[in-house]
Design a protein around this motif. Structure first.
Motif, mmCIF file in Angstrom:
data_model
loop_
_atom_site.group_PDB
_atom_site.id
_atom_site.type_symbol
_atom_site.label_atom_id
_atom_site.label_comp_id
_atom_site.label_asym_id
_atom_site.label_seq_id
_atom_site.Cartn_x
_atom_site.Cartn_y
_atom_site.Cartn_z
ATOM 1 N N GLU A 161 0.823 -1.217 0.000
ATOM 2 C CA GLU A 161 0.000 0.000 0.000
ATOM 3 C C GLU A 161 0.854 1.263 0.000
ATOM 4 O OE1 GLU A 161 -3.792 2.130 2.252
ATOM 5 O OE2 GLU A 161 -2.921 0.295 3.101
ATOM 6 N N VAL A 162 2.067 1.194 0.564
ATOM 7 C CA VAL A 162 2.894 2.407 0.561
ATOM 8 C C VAL A 162 3.213 2.845 -0.865
ATOM 9 C CG1 VAL A 162 3.910 1.876 2.817
ATOM 10 C CG2 VAL A 162 5.134 1.218 0.740
ATOM 11 N N ILE A 163 3.311 1.883 -1.803
ATOM 12 C CA ILE A 163 3.597 2.237 -3.197
ATOM 13 C C ILE A 163 2.426 3.023 -3.773
ATOM 14 C CG2 ILE A 163 4.365 1.379 -5.421
ATOM 15 C CD1 ILE A 163 5.068 -1.271 -4.074
ATOM 16 N N ALA A 164 1.215 2.497 -3.571
ATOM 17 C CA ALA A 164 0.029 3.190 -4.071
ATOM 18 C C ALA A 164 -0.096 4.583 -3.464
ATOM 19 C CB ALA A 164 -1.218 2.355 -3.775
ATOM 20 N N GLN A 165 0.165 4.693 -2.180
ATOM 21 C CA GLN A 165 0.031 5.988 -1.521
ATOM 22 C C GLN A 165 1.109 6.973 -1.989
ATOM 23 O OE1 GLN A 165 -2.506 6.793 0.135
ATOM 24 N NE2 GLN A 165 -3.404 4.951 1.049
ATOM 25 N N LEU A 166 2.325 6.475 -2.223
ATOM 26 C CA LEU A 166 3.391 7.357 -2.720
ATOM 27 C C LEU A 166 3.072 7.872 -4.113
ATOM 28 C CD1 LEU A 166 6.708 5.604 -1.587
ATOM 29 C CD2 LEU A 166 5.974 7.918 -0.984
ATOM 30 N N VAL A 167 2.615 6.971 -5.004
ATOM 31 C CA VAL A 167 2.255 7.404 -6.356
ATOM 32 C C VAL A 167 1.135 8.432 -6.290
ATOM 33 C CG1 VAL A 167 1.357 6.668 -8.597
ATOM 34 C CG2 VAL A 167 3.034 5.248 -7.407
ATOM 35 N N SER A 168 0.132 8.183 -5.444
ATOM 36 C CA SER A 168 -0.994 9.121 -5.315
ATOM 37 C C SER A 168 -0.524 10.484 -4.815
ATOM 38 C CB SER A 168 -2.041 8.551 -4.362
ATOM 39 O OG SER A 168 -2.725 7.478 -4.943
ATOM 40 N N ARG A 169 0.359 10.479 -3.835
ATOM 41 C CA ARG A 169 0.863 11.754 -3.313
ATOM 42 C C ARG A 169 1.582 12.537 -4.401
ATOM 43 N NH1 ARG A 169 5.330 12.068 1.435
ATOM 44 N NH2 ARG A 169 6.628 11.411 -0.320
ATOM 45 N N ASN A 170 2.351 11.822 -5.221
ATOM 46 C CA ASN A 170 3.060 12.492 -6.306
ATOM 47 C C ASN A 170 2.087 13.042 -7.354
ATOM 48 O OD1 ASN A 170 5.535 11.931 -5.124
ATOM 49 N ND2 ASN A 170 5.815 10.022 -6.263
ATOM 50 N N LEU A 171 1.013 12.300 -7.634
ATOM 51 C CA LEU A 171 0.003 12.785 -8.572
ATOM 52 C C LEU A 171 -0.695 14.036 -8.026
ATOM 53 C CD1 LEU A 171 -1.593 9.380 -9.656
ATOM 54 C CD2 LEU A 171 -0.225 10.887 -11.104
ATOM 55 N N GLU A 172 -0.988 14.016 -6.738
ATOM 56 C CA GLU A 172 -1.650 15.169 -6.122
ATOM 57 C C GLU A 172 -0.752 16.393 -6.122
ATOM 58 O OE1 GLU A 172 -4.266 12.325 -3.116
ATOM 59 O OE2 GLU A 172 -2.626 13.575 -2.330
ATOM 60 N N ALA A 173 0.561 16.164 -6.174
ATOM 61 C CA ALA A 173 1.508 17.272 -6.245
ATOM 62 C C ALA A 173 1.654 17.826 -7.655
ATOM 63 C CB ALA A 173 2.871 16.819 -5.734
ATOM 64 N N GLY A 174 0.904 17.261 -8.605
ATOM 65 C CA GLY A 174 0.905 17.781 -9.961
ATOM 66 C C GLY A 174 1.755 17.007 -10.947
ATOM 67 N N MET A 175 2.366 15.898 -10.522
ATOM 68 C CA MET A 175 3.187 15.115 -11.439
ATOM 69 C C MET A 175 2.322 14.353 -12.433
ATOM 70 S SD MET A 175 6.173 13.364 -9.128
ATOM 71 C CE MET A 175 7.250 14.321 -8.031
ATOM 72 N N ALA A 176 2.848 14.151 -13.635
ATOM 73 C CA ALA A 176 2.220 13.255 -14.592
ATOM 74 C C ALA A 176 2.400 11.820 -14.120
ATOM 75 C CB ALA A 176 2.849 13.435 -15.973
ATOM 76 N N PRO A 177 1.541 10.878 -14.578
ATOM 77 C CA PRO A 177 1.643 9.496 -14.087
ATOM 78 C C PRO A 177 3.040 8.890 -14.198
ATOM 79 C CG PRO A 177 -0.409 9.763 -15.256
ATOM 80 C CD PRO A 177 0.343 11.053 -15.433
ATOM 81 N N ALA A 178 3.692 9.034 -15.335
ATOM 82 C CA ALA A 178 5.025 8.435 -15.492
ATOM 83 C C ALA A 178 6.010 9.037 -14.506
ATOM 84 C CB ALA A 178 5.515 8.622 -16.931
ATOM 85 N N ASP A 179 5.959 10.358 -14.328
ATOM 86 C CA ASP A 179 6.868 11.006 -13.379
ATOM 87 C C ASP A 179 6.564 10.585 -11.946
ATOM 88 O OD1 ASP A 179 8.129 12.403 -15.453
ATOM 89 O OD2 ASP A 179 6.672 14.044 -15.340
ATOM 90 N N ALA A 180 5.277 10.428 -11.640
ATOM 91 C CA ALA A 180 4.883 10.016 -10.289
ATOM 92 C C ALA A 180 5.402 8.621 -9.976
ATOM 93 C CB ALA A 180 3.363 10.054 -10.151
ATOM 94 N N VAL A 181 5.342 7.721 -10.972
ATOM 95 C CA VAL A 181 5.839 6.363 -10.769
ATOM 96 C C VAL A 181 7.359 6.369 -10.635
ATOM 97 C CG1 VAL A 181 6.092 4.086 -11.824
ATOM 98 C CG2 VAL A 181 3.884 5.263 -11.897
ATOM 99 N N LYS A 182 8.045 7.082 -11.520
ATOM 100 C CA LYS A 182 9.508 7.093 -11.468
ATOM 101 C C LYS A 182 9.997 7.643 -10.131
ATOM 102 C CE LYS A 182 13.696 6.627 -13.086
ATOM 103 N NZ LYS A 182 14.483 7.094 -11.925
ATOM 104 N N ALA A 183 9.377 8.710 -9.640
ATOM 105 C CA ALA A 183 9.765 9.268 -8.348
ATOM 106 C C ALA A 183 9.540 8.271 -7.227
ATOM 107 C CB ALA A 183 8.987 10.559 -8.083
ATOM 108 N N THR A 184 8.476 7.476 -7.353
ATOM 109 C CA THR A 184 8.193 6.455 -6.342
ATOM 110 C C THR A 184 9.213 5.331 -6.404
ATOM 111 O OG1 THR A 184 5.819 6.936 -6.383
ATOM 112 C CG2 THR A 184 6.484 4.784 -5.540
ATOM 113 N N LEU A 185 9.528 4.860 -7.602
ATOM 114 C CA LEU A 185 10.512 3.781 -7.741
ATOM 115 C C LEU A 185 11.841 4.161 -7.112
ATOM 116 C CD1 LEU A 185 9.856 2.652 -11.443
ATOM 117 C CD2 LEU A 185 8.995 1.604 -9.347
#
Length: 608
Positions: free
Chosen positions: A125-149
């Motif tokens: 769940e931490v992965i899903a929550q990290l990606v979501s936080r990045n999306l809420e910060a205005g990142m595009a999906p690919a950028d949100a995933v890369k930042a999470t990875l």
């Protein structure tokens, strides 16, 4: 070994996801689920237990979305409940995950301090929550995933769907396998080609560190450095009953590389990583506190796993252990104590000598625990306790991932026994569980040594005899290394306890004799260095497997020094087995032997 399927299709995805997941049932699982985009919004159906439960849920509450992900889960973090089943989701993303996120505690604490509320006990769940936080910060999906990875530590394979994005799926792998399947106007993710067999035979296998963006028009793949890369698309000729080699030349190579994932799942079955303790339900009611003695019986590589376990049980649980080759045990009429437990170890669960030993132990009134990879096998059915190794099908005759999974079960049992018998404190247990949880990551690092081991193998392929040396738990590993080499390369090899060198084997040492020394820097390292000096003085060609401290302390001119990461001595047998397997594998490849089916050998020895 969890299963992943992802579909960007042209029709309802949910029935196809379930069909694909059925082909992954051989991996073992305790819950399942799917998520699709319904009218552009993420919707899930999950169920505890077998896939038929999920099918019933879908029959009552069908899904029609064309984009979806599915998962079969073996519980690691959190109980095998519907709440903890995959896919995990927020309002923005849904994802499925194989592997273990080692730093999930730190990430979860950080997220909770920022106001995130978690709904499961899982690391995923931490992965899903990290990606979501990045999306809420205005990142595009690919950028949100890369930042999470970039924040994740551990071994994983991921497939991610995004709310409002019907033509987008992102996947990534580090340690755990993930493949892309291609078809006209459709595209897929899968744990392996078996999952993709209903849809396509055009498959591309992501390499370690890769992540990929899928649309129905195709895939863009990035490597760990963020560079766009091409991965070959191959024809995977599989059916639901076949196992694919992937992009590997041999099944043995594929199974070596599967070890971070399968070891992670096996450890997760027996250990509560989140709580830092053993999972008492996983050991099936074995009362270690009441035991006077253990008897471990096995054949071949499984016997060497038992030899390593002897050190663990006696050190952590102060429980005396007798270890026997099954073909000897069954005939020597060993007296068995009333308050003892017999543990039999077998990949297939059908090994004739091991089965006969089991029956002897039961006839003597002992309870028997079986460590097996096939839970429907004869040995499993006739045992009082069944302790599964979650290795999945092992096709190569020379055991690799089954061995490491056997070690994983035995290490977990030794810690559980030590705690039950009062020889390990809560702090000790947490320390050991944390060390064991690091194994998948360390195995992934050890796999990076392949190029070096391949170069060493070119020279070993030219010799006729090789000696392996080790002390402590490295001694059984020396025996296993020698066995692997002679099994598949047909080169004569012997494994010895390093302290026995002067009691005979030293007579073999000359400039033509390679000596593989397995010596992590531990409390007996200096003793092994003395043996290496004796080899060097006689012109022996030393190949030293150690860590940075061992390299600096050895002060011996080795032919080659193979450097592994520093780690607690408890877990070195599991990690050091990787370069040993790679050395045997590449030597056999250079020798031109049949690596997967070496002469005169069978995968399961069902006759005496």
């Amino acid at each position: 070994m969890c299963g992943i399927v992802g579909i960007l299709g042209s029709g309802p995805a949910a029935p196809l996801l379930v069909d694909a997941l059925k082909r992954l049932e051989y991996r073992g699982y305790d819950s399942a689920g799917v998520a699709t985009l319904e009218g552009g919004h993420l919707t899930r159906r999950r169920a505890e237990g077998k896939l038929r439960n999920l099918e019933e849920r879908l029959a009552a509450q069908p899904l029609s979305g064309r984009s979806g992900i599915g998962h079969t889960r073996w519980a690691t973090h959190g109980a095998p409940t519907e709440r903890n089943a995959h896919p995990h989701a927020t309002d923005r993303v849904a994802l499925v995950h194989n592997g273990i996120i080692e730093n999930f505690r730190e990430l979860r604490t950080e997220l909770e301090q920022g106001g995130t509320v978690f709904s499961t006990d899982t690391d995923t769940e931490v992965i899903a929550q990290l990606v979501s936080r990045n999306l809420e910060a205005g990142m595009a999906p690919a950028d949100a995933v890369k930042a999470t990875l970039d924040r994740l530590e551990g071994a994983f394979a991921l497939a991610i769907l995004f709310d409002g994005e019907d033509d987008l799926m992102i996947g990534a792998r580090r340690g755990s396998p993930l493949a892309i399947g291609f078809s006209d106007g459709e595209i897929y993710f899968g744990s392996d080609a078996i999952a993709l067999a209903p849809f396509t035979d055009r498959v591309s296998y992501l390499q370690d560190g890769d992540w990929a963006i899928l649309t129905r028009a195709g895939a863009t793949i990035y490597d760990a450095d963020g560079a766009v890369v091409e991965r070959p698309v191959t024809r995977a000729l599989v059916t639901s009953l076949m196992v694919d080699k992937g992009n590997h030349r041999h099944f043995m190579a594929k199974e070596i590389y599967e070890q971070p994932e399968v070891v992670g799942h096996t450890l997760g079955h027996y250990l509560d990583f989140a709580g830092g303790r053993c999972a008492p339900d996983a050991i099936g009611g074995i009362d270690f506190a009441s035991l006077d003695r253990l008897s471990i019986t096995a054949c071949g590589t499984a016997y060497y796993a038992g030899l390593v376990a002897k050190y663990w049980f006696e050190r952590f649980a102060r429980l005396p252990v007798d270890i026997d080759i099954a073909s000897e045990f069954r005939y020597r009429e060993q007296p068995l104590t009333p308050n003892g437990l017999s543990i039999v170890v077998s990949q297939s669960g059908e090994t004739a000598d091991t089965l006969a030993s089991l029956r002897y132990a039961k006839a003597e009134g002992q309870k028997v625990a079986a460590i097996v990879n096939v839970q429907e096998s004869t040995i499993a059915r006739e045992s009082d306790f069944v302790l599964p190794t979650l290795a999945g099908p092992e096709i190569g005759v020379a055991s690799t991932k089954a061995f490491s999974c056997q070690l994983s079960v035995l290490a977990s049992l030794a810690v559980a026994a030590g705690k039950a018998r009062g020889h390990l404190t809560d702090v000790d247990e947490e320390r050991l569980v944390r060390a064991l949880s690091e194994i998948p990551r360390l195995m992934s690092q050890a796999l990076r040594l392949e190029t070096q081991m391949e170069a060493l193998a070119r020279d070993l392929a030219k010799v006729q005899h090789i000696l392996y040396l080790g002390r402590g738990t490295s001694y059984p590993l020396a025996l296993e290394g020698a066995l692997k080499l002679k099994e598949i390369s047909y080169i004569h090899a012997e494994g010895y306890a390093a302290g026995e060198l002067k009691h005979g084997p030293i007579a073999l040492i000359d400039e033509n004799m390679p000596v593989v020394v397995i010596a992590p820097y531990d409390r007996i390292f200096d003793k092994t260095v003395s043996n290496m000096q004796e080899v060097a003085a006689r012109g022996g060609r030393i190949i030293l497997l150690t860590d940075p401290k061992g390299r600096d302390a050895a002060a011996i001119d080795a032919v080659e020094t193979v450097i592994l990461p520093e780690m607690p001595s408890t877990i070195t047998p599991l990690v050091y087995t990787i370069p040993i397997q790679l050395l045997a594998y590449h030597t056999a490849v250079f020798m031109g032997t049949d690596v997967d089916q070496p002469r005169n050998l069978a995968k399961s020895v069902t006759v005496e």
